[in-house]
Structures are given as C-alpha cells and as structure tokens.
Design a protein around this motif. Sequence first.
Motif, PDB file in Angstrom:
ATOM      1  N   LEU A 180     105.180  19.424  54.646  1.00 39.20           N
ATOM      2  CA  LEU A 180     103.738  19.650  54.659  1.00 39.20           C
ATOM      3  C   LEU A 180     103.187  19.290  56.029  1.00 39.20           C
ATOM      4  O   LEU A 180     103.698  18.387  56.705  1.00 39.20           O
ATOM      5  CB  LEU A 180     103.053  18.793  53.582  1.00 39.20           C
ATOM      6  N   GLY A 181     102.127  19.995  56.416  1.00 37.59           N
ATOM      7  CA  GLY A 181     101.448  19.693  57.668  1.00 37.59           C
ATOM      8  C   GLY A 181      99.970  19.461  57.453  1.00 37.59           C
ATOM      9  O   GLY A 181      99.351  20.077  56.569  1.00 37.59           O
ATOM     10  N   LEU A 183      98.422  22.663  55.836  1.00 40.55           N
ATOM     11  CA  LEU A 183      99.105  23.902  56.162  1.00 40.55           C
ATOM     12  C   LEU A 183     100.606  23.650  56.141  1.00 40.55           C
ATOM     13  O   LEU A 183     101.062  22.502  56.049  1.00 40.55           O
ATOM     14  CB  LEU A 183      98.671  24.433  57.527  1.00 40.55           C
ATOM     15  N   THR A 184     101.365  24.712  56.208  1.00 40.91           N
ATOM     16  CA  THR A 184     102.818  24.550  56.211  1.00 40.91           C
ATOM     17  C   THR A 184     103.287  24.069  57.584  1.00 40.91           C
ATOM     18  O   THR A 184     102.563  24.165  58.580  1.00 40.91           O
ATOM     19  CB  THR A 184     103.508  25.882  55.886  1.00 40.91           C
ATOM     20  N   GLU A 198     103.590  24.418  63.546  1.00 40.51           N
ATOM     21  CA  GLU A 198     104.367  24.645  64.763  1.00 40.51           C
ATOM     22  C   GLU A 198     103.745  25.729  65.639  1.00 40.51           C
ATOM     23  O   GLU A 198     103.794  25.666  66.866  1.00 40.51           O
ATOM     24  CB  GLU A 198     105.802  25.012  64.407  1.00 40.51           C
ATOM     25  N   LYS A 199     103.130  26.758  64.998  1.00 42.75           N
ATOM     26  CA  LYS A 199     102.493  27.835  65.759  1.00 42.75           C
ATOM     27  C   LYS A 199     101.264  27.337  66.519  1.00 42.75           C
ATOM     28  O   LYS A 199     100.895  27.917  67.548  1.00 42.75           O
ATOM     29  CB  LYS A 199     102.108  28.975  64.818  1.00 42.75           C
ATOM     30  N   ILE A 222     101.259  18.397  45.465  1.00 45.69           N
ATOM     31  CA  ILE A 222     100.900  17.662  46.689  1.00 45.69           C
ATOM     32  C   ILE A 222      99.592  18.186  47.261  1.00 45.69           C
ATOM     33  O   ILE A 222      98.698  17.408  47.626  1.00 45.69           O
ATOM     34  CB  ILE A 222     102.035  17.790  47.718  1.00 45.69           C
ATOM     35  N   LEU A 223      99.452  19.520  47.321  1.00 42.78           N
ATOM     36  CA  LEU A 223      98.225  20.097  47.859  1.00 42.78           C
ATOM     37  C   LEU A 223      97.017  19.746  46.993  1.00 42.78           C
ATOM     38  O   LEU A 223      95.912  19.524  47.513  1.00 42.78           O
ATOM     39  CB  LEU A 223      98.369  21.615  47.978  1.00 42.78           C
TER      40      LEU A 223
END
Length: 479
Positions: free
Chosen positions: A236-237, A251-252, A257-258, A284-285
């Motif tokens: 998770l991000g 976000l994922t 990373e993008k 989790i979200l």
Amino acid sequence: REWTMKTSIAFLLCLSFFPGFSQGRVVGEDETGFAECNVFFPGQVPPEGFTEPFHVKICQQYNREPRFATLYSTKDKIPLYSAFKYTKPAQNEEESWLVEPQIDDPENDLREMVHEADIVGTVANLGANQALTSDYVGSGYERGLLNPSLLNEEDFQMATYTLTNAVPLSPSVSKSWHRDIGRVVEQALVPHCSKKDHLYLLAGAVPSNVQVKGKVTVPETLWLAACCDAPEGWSLGLVKKMNDENSLEDLTVGELEKQLLAGIHLFKGSCGEDKQSQEKTEAILQAVSQIRSGEQIGTSDNQEAKESGLVRKVAGIIATPFIKLLELLIYVFVELVKFVFYFLWLVIKRVGGTVLDGVYSLWNGVVSYLKAISMVLISIPYDVGRVIVNIFLGFLEIVQDVASLTYRILRIPVGFVLHLAAFPYHSICAIPSVLKDLAAGIGGTFSLVIDATAALLHGFYYLAGHVVKRFVPKGSSDD
C-alpha cells in the motif's frame, strides 16, 4: 584542535559502553545495498532507481545494532527515504538530536552518530553535506521525522532523532503527519499482516524548490509505502501534500512509484502487488478511510473537540513567541559556549605556541652551545698535532741552516788552498804560451812594417807617374 579531537574521541568511546548511545555508519560504494541494514527491506533488496552521486546510504545504528536504513541527499540536505519495521511503541520518548560526521568528513575517525556539540571543531566541513540544528532555529520549520519515533520501542527511539532522518515541516504538518502515520500503521496495517516482523515500511519525501536558509530543502510531498511480506501479502502507498495538512491519499505502490523519479522500484517484485488478496486490500483501504473520515468528522461535528482544538490553537499562538524566544536563547547559549570554547582553545594555542617557541629557542641554544664545545674539543688534538709538527719542521730547518753555514765556512779555506796549490802549475805551463804569443807579436810587427813601406813606395810611384803624364808632352809612337 588535535587535543580537542582526542578528548572528543575519548569521550565518545566512553559513552559507547552505556545504553542509549546512538551510532550510525555511512555505507561505502563498494558495499552491496545498506550492509547490515538490508534486513529492513523485503528480500534484503533496497529500492532501485536512486542513482545520483549525491545519494548517500546510511545504516542507522543504535547501541551497535542496526535500527533502520536511510538514503540521504547531500544536495538537498534531507533524507529521501527511511526504511524500518514496526515495533511496539514506547510510552516515553526523549528527544536528543544527533548528526552523522562521516557525511561531511569521510576521513575522520568517528564511526557513529554523535551529538553536534561534541564534534564542533573536530570534524572538517561540518554541515557542508547535512543539515544542522542551527539551520532550523528561527526558520519556522520543525525537524519532522520520516521514521517516526512513536512507531519504535524505547531501544529504537534515540536512533530516530538524527538530522539525517529529519525534513523541514511546519508545526501543523509535522503533527498531522506523525498522527496520521501512527494511526494508519497501528490501526490499518499491523492488524492485517499475519507476521508483524514481516511488515516493511518506507517513509520518504519528495524535494521541492523551497529551501530553509538557502540550504535545507523543504519537501513537496511526504509518502509512505508498506509491504507485508507474508504468504497472504499485500502492499500500500500513502501520500500527504504539504499544502494540505489534512490530506492523506491512498494508492498502490505502482502508482506511488510513478509519482517519484523515473525508474524507481520500491519493493522487490512490488511485494506481490499483482497477487495480493482483494479482501485484505479492501479491508485495509476501509480502515484508512475510516481513520481519514474520523479525523474530518472529529473536527467538524464534535463541537467540544472543536472548541478544545480552538483553545489549543490559541494557546499555541500565544506560546509560539515564547517557544521561539526559548529556541533563540538556546541557540545564543550554544553559540556562546562554542565561542567560549573557541576562545579558550585560542588562548591555549597562543600560550602553548609561546611556550613551544621558548622551548624551541632554548633547545636551539643548548644545541648550539654543545656544538661549539664539541668543535673546540675536537680541534684541541688537531692544534696540538699541528704545533708538534711545526716544532719538528722548525728543528729540521735549524739543522739544515747549521749544516749549510758549516759547509760554507769550510768551503773558503779549502778553495783557497786548492787554488794556491794549483798556481805554480798554471804559471809554469803558461810560459810557452806567453813566448809563443810574444814571437807571434814580433813577427806580426815586422810584417806590418814591410807591408806599410811597400804601400808607401807604391803610392809614390803612382803619384810620379801621374805627374809625368800631365806635364810631359806626348811623343810619337816611334819615340
């Protein structure tokens, strides 16, 4: 300076034997990853894509044990990320800030993080590649921890209070960041990871174009990446914008990373992002959403909490000048102490230099005196030998003069006697020669008289013939 360095090193070596002493190590380029701190990454593989020459790997240690890993930017003077694991939080935390000497001076002998005041004057270029406490004083920013101390047990907390783990944050953003991260990790992430020791966390910052005092870069965004490296793993991000202290976007890891540099890979294999359980992800979200909405509801619907927050805000506004004044006084006190130590060091240097100059001059005088005495002592045998030789040569000259005088005295009678004895011989032998010379002289005289008479007669004959030819008339040929 050498005395100060030795004292500081001895002091640090003594402190290293007591609990609570933090230490760290800058990882060299020839080492793989973060050395002992690779254990804070899934599969012991650090993130990929951070390849700038000013990116420095630090294995943050405490009590000679690795506690977390940090990738530090010497250009921006802030960490780009800190990697750690969740541990049971401690109730009490003590704030004591440290610095990493080897970032500024790789050649120094200090191999651990130390208090800044302990190395002033002993580390070359201190503050050239990292932030210092003075960079934050009076700036309006706090030292916000990427690896929050509230997520670490007591044995880990001291290691987090290093300036290589801190970024400039406004007081409100710093408070909301640590509050949100603490609640998300404890309430949303930890309960859904079956093995808590397999929960890997990366907390990072994206540098902006704003700098504190023209040196330390203020982050544009803060982010957190979590990876549960378990059979039913997930990742998770989270992202928080600096211009909105209440923002918290989930976000994922791939989407995160993008938003970072191109070519960044935070977790090995994305921590099974393509195979993670959908139910766990949704749970989790949902927990993150509840934490986020709960904060918003608490600030909008609960009037009591709102009033309490307003009171705290007013108290904070009132207390801020006093806090800033206290920080300024502390800063002035630290600078005054530094000045006093510098002044004492200068006095000691001057006095020591004078003493050393005196000792050096005394030493030169002693050496010169000993050298002169040595030369005199060495010259004595030489002078004695030279006198003896001169006496001997003088004696030889006297003997030579006596012999020469004796020879000359004896030579006079001997020559006279010889010449006297040879006189009769030379006299008798000379008589025939004398008679011969007399006869030759007499003969020559007669011959000269005859020649003169003949010449005179010839002259008269010539004169008579000339007179006759002039005055007597010529006759015939018959006459």
